[in-house]
Design a protein around this motif. Structure first.
Motif, mmCIF file in Angstrom:
data_model
loop_
_atom_site.group_PDB
_atom_site.id
_atom_site.type_symbol
_atom_site.label_atom_id
_atom_site.label_comp_id
_atom_site.label_asym_id
_atom_site.label_seq_id
_atom_site.Cartn_x
_atom_site.Cartn_y
_atom_site.Cartn_z
ATOM 1 N N LEU A 6 9.572 14.896 27.410
ATOM 2 C CA LEU A 6 11.058 14.238 27.319
ATOM 3 C C LEU A 6 11.959 15.227 27.345
ATOM 4 O O LEU A 6 13.069 14.973 27.870
ATOM 5 C CB LEU A 6 10.694 13.348 25.849
ATOM 6 C CG LEU A 6 9.901 12.232 25.939
ATOM 7 C CD1 LEU A 6 9.846 11.582 24.390
ATOM 8 C CD2 LEU A 6 10.368 11.185 26.728
ATOM 9 N N THR A 7 11.891 16.643 26.743
ATOM 10 C CA THR A 7 12.624 17.431 26.755
ATOM 11 C C THR A 7 13.189 17.838 28.197
ATOM 12 O O THR A 7 14.126 17.974 28.647
ATOM 13 C CB THR A 7 12.459 18.740 26.186
ATOM 14 O OG1 THR A 7 12.043 18.367 24.676
ATOM 15 C CG2 THR A 7 13.268 19.923 25.940
ATOM 16 N N TYR A 8 12.047 18.102 29.121
ATOM 17 C CA TYR A 8 12.386 18.345 30.488
ATOM 18 C C TYR A 8 12.888 17.420 31.197
ATOM 19 O O TYR A 8 14.043 17.447 31.799
ATOM 20 C CB TYR A 8 10.771 18.543 31.163
ATOM 21 C CG TYR A 8 11.067 18.483 32.731
ATOM 22 C CD1 TYR A 8 11.534 19.834 33.378
ATOM 23 C CD2 TYR A 8 10.773 17.375 33.382
ATOM 24 C CE1 TYR A 8 12.031 19.608 34.613
ATOM 25 C CE2 TYR A 8 10.712 17.481 34.754
ATOM 26 C CZ TYR A 8 11.462 18.561 35.514
ATOM 27 O OH TYR A 8 11.737 18.398 36.703
ATOM 28 N N ILE A 9 12.539 16.100 30.986
ATOM 29 C CA ILE A 9 13.242 14.946 31.736
ATOM 30 C C ILE A 9 14.837 14.761 31.394
ATOM 31 O O ILE A 9 15.726 14.663 32.074
ATOM 32 C CB ILE A 9 12.509 13.635 31.459
ATOM 33 C CG1 ILE A 9 11.335 13.680 32.185
ATOM 34 C CG2 ILE A 9 13.384 12.334 31.949
ATOM 35 C CD1 ILE A 9 10.401 12.428 31.809
ATOM 36 N N ALA A 10 15.066 14.905 29.981
ATOM 37 C CA ALA A 10 16.314 15.013 29.547
ATOM 38 C C ALA A 10 17.216 16.055 30.192
ATOM 39 O O ALA A 10 18.418 15.665 30.564
ATOM 40 C CB ALA A 10 16.410 15.030 27.903
ATOM 41 N N ILE A 11 16.969 17.269 29.998
ATOM 42 C CA ILE A 11 17.615 18.268 30.508
ATOM 43 C C ILE A 11 17.789 18.145 32.007
ATOM 44 O O ILE A 11 18.887 18.424 32.682
ATOM 45 C CB ILE A 11 16.997 19.840 30.184
ATOM 46 C CG1 ILE A 11 17.179 19.889 28.590
ATOM 47 C CG2 ILE A 11 17.822 20.970 30.876
ATOM 48 C CD1 ILE A 11 16.334 21.211 28.004
ATOM 49 N N ALA A 12 16.729 17.798 32.903
ATOM 50 C CA ALA A 12 16.698 17.999 34.284
ATOM 51 C C ALA A 12 17.662 16.711 34.704
ATOM 52 O O ALA A 12 18.260 16.982 35.500
ATOM 53 C CB ALA A 12 15.088 17.998 34.908
ATOM 54 N N ALA A 13 17.318 15.613 34.165
ATOM 55 C CA ALA A 13 18.089 14.320 34.616
ATOM 56 C C ALA A 13 19.624 14.501 34.136
ATOM 57 O O ALA A 13 20.706 14.055 35.035
ATOM 58 C CB ALA A 13 17.595 13.213 33.893
ATOM 59 N N GLY A 14 19.996 15.269 33.084
ATOM 60 C CA GLY A 14 21.188 15.687 32.766
ATOM 61 C C GLY A 14 21.982 16.441 33.768
ATOM 62 O O GLY A 14 23.056 16.327 34.207
ATOM 63 N N GLY A 15 21.031 17.602 34.190
ATOM 64 C CA GLY A 15 21.748 18.273 35.414
ATOM 65 C C GLY A 15 21.752 17.584 36.709
ATOM 66 O O GLY A 15 23.021 17.801 37.417
ATOM 67 N N LEU A 16 20.841 16.950 37.050
ATOM 68 C CA LEU A 16 21.104 15.835 38.344
ATOM 69 C C LEU A 16 22.437 15.121 38.045
ATOM 70 O O LEU A 16 23.014 14.931 39.110
ATOM 71 C CB LEU A 16 19.956 15.212 38.289
ATOM 72 C CG LEU A 16 19.845 13.965 39.489
ATOM 73 C CD1 LEU A 16 19.945 14.772 40.969
ATOM 74 C CD2 LEU A 16 18.626 13.282 39.355
ATOM 75 N N ILE A 17 22.669 14.288 36.995
ATOM 76 C CA ILE A 17 23.869 13.485 36.743
ATOM 77 C C ILE A 17 25.035 14.313 37.029
ATOM 78 O O ILE A 17 26.125 13.867 37.519
ATOM 79 C CB ILE A 17 23.743 12.701 35.419
ATOM 80 C CG1 ILE A 17 22.616 11.588 35.449
ATOM 81 C CG2 ILE A 17 24.962 11.957 35.093
ATOM 82 C CD1 ILE A 17 22.198 11.036 34.355
ATOM 83 N N THR A 18 24.995 15.424 36.298
ATOM 84 C CA THR A 18 26.215 16.229 36.026
ATOM 85 C C THR A 18 26.494 16.574 37.639
ATOM 86 O O THR A 18 27.682 16.624 38.072
ATOM 87 C CB THR A 18 26.189 17.258 35.432
ATOM 88 O OG1 THR A 18 25.719 17.091 33.945
ATOM 89 C CG2 THR A 18 27.147 18.548 35.320
ATOM 90 N N LEU A 19 25.760 17.147 38.440
ATOM 91 C CA LEU A 19 25.975 17.524 39.794
ATOM 92 C C LEU A 19 26.342 16.324 40.797
ATOM 93 O O LEU A 19 27.252 16.745 41.301
ATOM 94 C CB LEU A 19 24.819 18.269 40.346
ATOM 95 C CG LEU A 19 24.377 19.936 39.640
ATOM 96 C CD1 LEU A 19 23.060 20.294 40.187
ATOM 97 C CD2 LEU A 19 25.589 20.737 40.037
#
Length: 114
Positions: A6-19
């Motif tokens: 869940l930590t990985y998904i939250a951080i990676a998805a957050g980066g994807l959305i930000t970019l």
């Protein structure tokens, strides 16, 4: 392991959305020019859609490798996040370069044959 995933998904998805939002913002800024307005904004939306789809697939594929390193959960998280950041960064760079190329083609004066 669930917390790690869940930590990985939250951080990676957050980066994807930000970019993805950054690509849209860059397209909006380039679209301030009257000559390239329509092309820049339409291209930005198209490129952002492709970036988000490919990036989400990459984030999921990288996350699928997390259980392999179950014995070292922190190392697995750091490796997965680092690889996801690398891949998303390269995709972002390519997306912005494509946006700039399309807009520069629109801005270039038409060459008429003699």
């Amino acid at each position: 392991m669930l917390f790690l995933t869940l930590t990985y998904i939250a951080i990676a998805a957050g980066g994807l959305i930000t970019l993805a939002l950054m690509i849209l913002k860059i397209g909006h800024m380039i679209g301030d020019c009257p000559k390239s307005k329509a092309a820049a904004r339409a291209t930005a939306v198209t490129i952002t859609t492709g970036f988000a789809a490919i990036g989400a697939g990459g984030v999921i594929l990288i996350g699928a490798v997390l259980p392999i390193l179950r014995d070292e959960p922190l190392a697995a998280l750091m490796l997965a996040l680092g690889f996801a950041a690398l891949c998303l960064g390269l995709g972002f760079t390519h997306a912005v370069a494509t946006l700039r190329a399309v807009v520069s083609d629109v801005m270039a004066p038409a060459v008429r044959p003699a």
